[in-house]
Structure formats: C-alpha cells, structure tokens
Enzyme design. Sequence first.
Site, PDB file in Angstrom:
ATOM      1  N   LYS A  51       0.648  -0.735  -0.182  1.00 48.25           N
ATOM      2  CA  LYS A  51      -0.055   0.097  -0.437  1.00 48.25           C
ATOM      3  C   LYS A  51       0.363   1.235   0.407  1.00 48.25           C
ATOM      4  CE  LYS A  51      -4.210  -2.221   2.309  1.00 48.25           C
ATOM      5  NZ  LYS A  51      -4.893  -3.147   2.893  1.00 48.25           N
ATOM      6  N   GLN A  95      -4.328  -1.609   9.542  1.00 50.02           N
ATOM      7  CA  GLN A  95      -4.968  -2.755   8.820  1.00 50.02           C
ATOM      8  C   GLN A  95      -5.533  -4.327   9.319  1.00 50.02           C
ATOM      9  OE1 GLN A  95      -3.710  -2.982   5.856  1.00 50.02           O
ATOM     10  NE2 GLN A  95      -3.770  -5.581   5.318  1.00 50.02           N
ATOM     11  N   ASP A 118     -10.983   3.047   4.327  1.00 52.97           N
ATOM     12  CA  ASP A 118     -11.645   1.947   3.714  1.00 52.97           C
ATOM     13  C   ASP A 118     -12.829   1.655   3.026  1.00 52.97           C
ATOM     14  OD1 ASP A 118      -9.332  -0.242   4.173  1.00 52.97           O
ATOM     15  OD2 ASP A 118      -8.919   0.185   5.662  1.00 52.97           O
TER      16      ASP A 118
HETATM   17  N1  GUN Z   1      -7.499  -6.539   5.839  1.00 51.97           N
HETATM   18  C1  GUN Z   1      -7.551  -7.418   4.881  1.00 51.97           C
HETATM   19  N2  GUN Z   1      -8.099  -7.219   4.327  1.00 51.97           N
HETATM   20  C2  GUN Z   1      -7.727  -5.530   3.970  1.00 51.97           C
HETATM   21  C3  GUN Z   1      -8.603  -3.893   3.549  1.00 51.97           C
HETATM   22  O1  GUN Z   1      -8.834  -4.255   2.869  1.00 51.97           O
HETATM   23  N3  GUN Z   1      -8.355  -3.080   5.332  1.00 51.97           N
HETATM   24  C4  GUN Z   1      -8.163  -3.267   5.623  1.00 51.97           C
HETATM   25  N4  GUN Z   1      -7.569  -1.979   6.346  1.00 51.97           N
HETATM   26  N5  GUN Z   1      -7.469  -4.139   6.258  1.00 51.97           N
HETATM   27  C5  GUN Z   1      -7.688  -6.070   5.558  1.00 51.97           C
END
Ligand code: GUN
Length: 296
Positions: A51, A95, A118
Amino acid sequence: MIISGKELANKLKSQMAEFVATLPEKYGRVPHLVVILVGDDPASQTYVKNKGLAAERIGMKSSTIRLAASTTEEELLALIASLNEDDTVDGILVQLPVPKHISEQKVLDAIDKSKDVDGFHPMNMAELWRHKYALVSDNDSYDEMSAFTLPCTPKGCIKMLKAAGVELQGKHAVVLGRSNIVGLPMSKLLLNENATVTICHSGTRNLAAITRSADIIIAAIGKPKFLTSDMVSPGAVVIDVGINRDEEGKLCGDVDFASVEPLCSVISPVPGGVGPMTITCLMENTIEAFLRRMAH
Ligand code: GUN
C-alpha cells in the site's frame, strides 16, 4: 478469458499518477495516506508495504506507522484521534486484523469518516446500504465520485467486471462469504448494478446447486481452492477474492483455478487479479478523500 487485475490496476494507477501531478499547483500539496499496522503478522506486513509503495509510485505522500503487538487500545485510539485532527492527513487505514485485545469495532468507529479510505466506518457502511443505484462509475473521472467511501475490494471487483465487459443487469450473482470487508458490500454493489444476488456462507445448504445456477460467482471465503469445477456452470464469470497458501505454501485463491478456468467465460487469477485492484481502489479512495476535504 483470464482478466488481469494487475494490468487494469497499472493502467488506472498511471492515470492517477498523472492526476496527482496536477494537484500541488491547485491545492499546494498531494494526498497523504497514513497506514497503521499493529503487530507483526507477515501477510499484513506485505499488504501494508504494498500500500505504501503504491501510494509513493503514483506521487502521493505515504506514512506507515508500525506499532508493537503489545500496543494498548487506548494508545491506538489516541493515535487515531491525533491523525483525525491533523490537517495534513487525508486518509487513515488501520490494517486488519488487529490483535485480540483491541476492539476492531472501536478502532473503525474512531477513524474520522472523511478520512476512512477503507469505507469501514459505520456511516460509510450505512451510506452504501441506503443508496439504491450504481455507485462505481463507469469511467475514472473524479467528477462523478460518490459523496462517501466505497470499500476497496468490492469496488475493485466491480471495476474489473466492467472492464471485462461483463453485463451485470439481471444476472444471477452468487457471493461466497458474508464479511463486512468483502461479502456484504460486494453484494450491495452487485444489487446496485441490478444483478440478482445470492449470499452463501458456511451454513448454506446445497451450495454447489446454488453456484451452478450462477452467471457470476464472487469467491470470498478464505478457503484455498474451495470452488471446484463441479460447482461451476459453463460460461460463468468467476472473480477470486481469496489470498491463501496451498499445501506447498504457494499463493492461491478460493478457486481451484486449474479445473475451473476452462469452464469460465471470464475468470480472475490469484495472484494478479483482485489484489492489485484493491490497492488501486485504496489509492483512488485516498484521492477522493483529499478532493472532498479540499472542497470544504
Ligand atoms: N485486511 C484485509 N483486507 C483489508 C482491507 O481492505 N483493509 C484493511 N484495513 N485491512 C484489511
């Protein structure tokens, strides 16, 4: 046809890079994404790294805050509160999963909804459920972006389906999985495209009969190679959201690609399918959060 999420993601990211390059002249700075990782889960470390790299590659500012697994809920909430107040921060992502002693719900509630890239804040979730029609635009201009944030993975799946020319109107879409991150928002986005949606889960009976009646299958259950050829009708479209390891430790999806692929009209691979699109939509969501904040 195997649809390359990676290729589509690269195309969208280069368009975004061009757009981001125009922002300093207009607004004095570029969008800034802050990603928080609590603990040292290896898969989460990879996602967080990717990311940050994607943000930098398209010319955005990216900060990654890595916290020890022993970080308390109070400490994490205090950090989020300070980032909410920080005018130089446009997007905040924690995350998931967070360690067990921290409430995921409290964390997601704490992120300012305008910085929730998100789309997991309860207000963003609610906005998605009250809008009846398509929210993922057919083109990639920021003129017609929605007034709130859509979750990255489902948004990326719809973009892939549209890019592959898959007609969704009136089709039977079967979503495997009912998570807040993928299954539920995916189902709503498909409904908004006028698909007829069935949501399946671990308690579903006669699953194979349901998936065999599907025009489109979205597999998001987190079980390696779960969807097998006997569960898929010829001509189906299959989108594989899973990221798992097989018996040999190799990356694989929720779909048994080798047996299912020959049956499909369109299928997304793992790796190189949904994963890169999720990251691309996160970048897009960060740009959108920045633009909305600048408009205020
Ligand atoms: N863990 C797995 N997928 C995601 C996501 O799309 N966003 C976040 N913040 N954590 C995740």
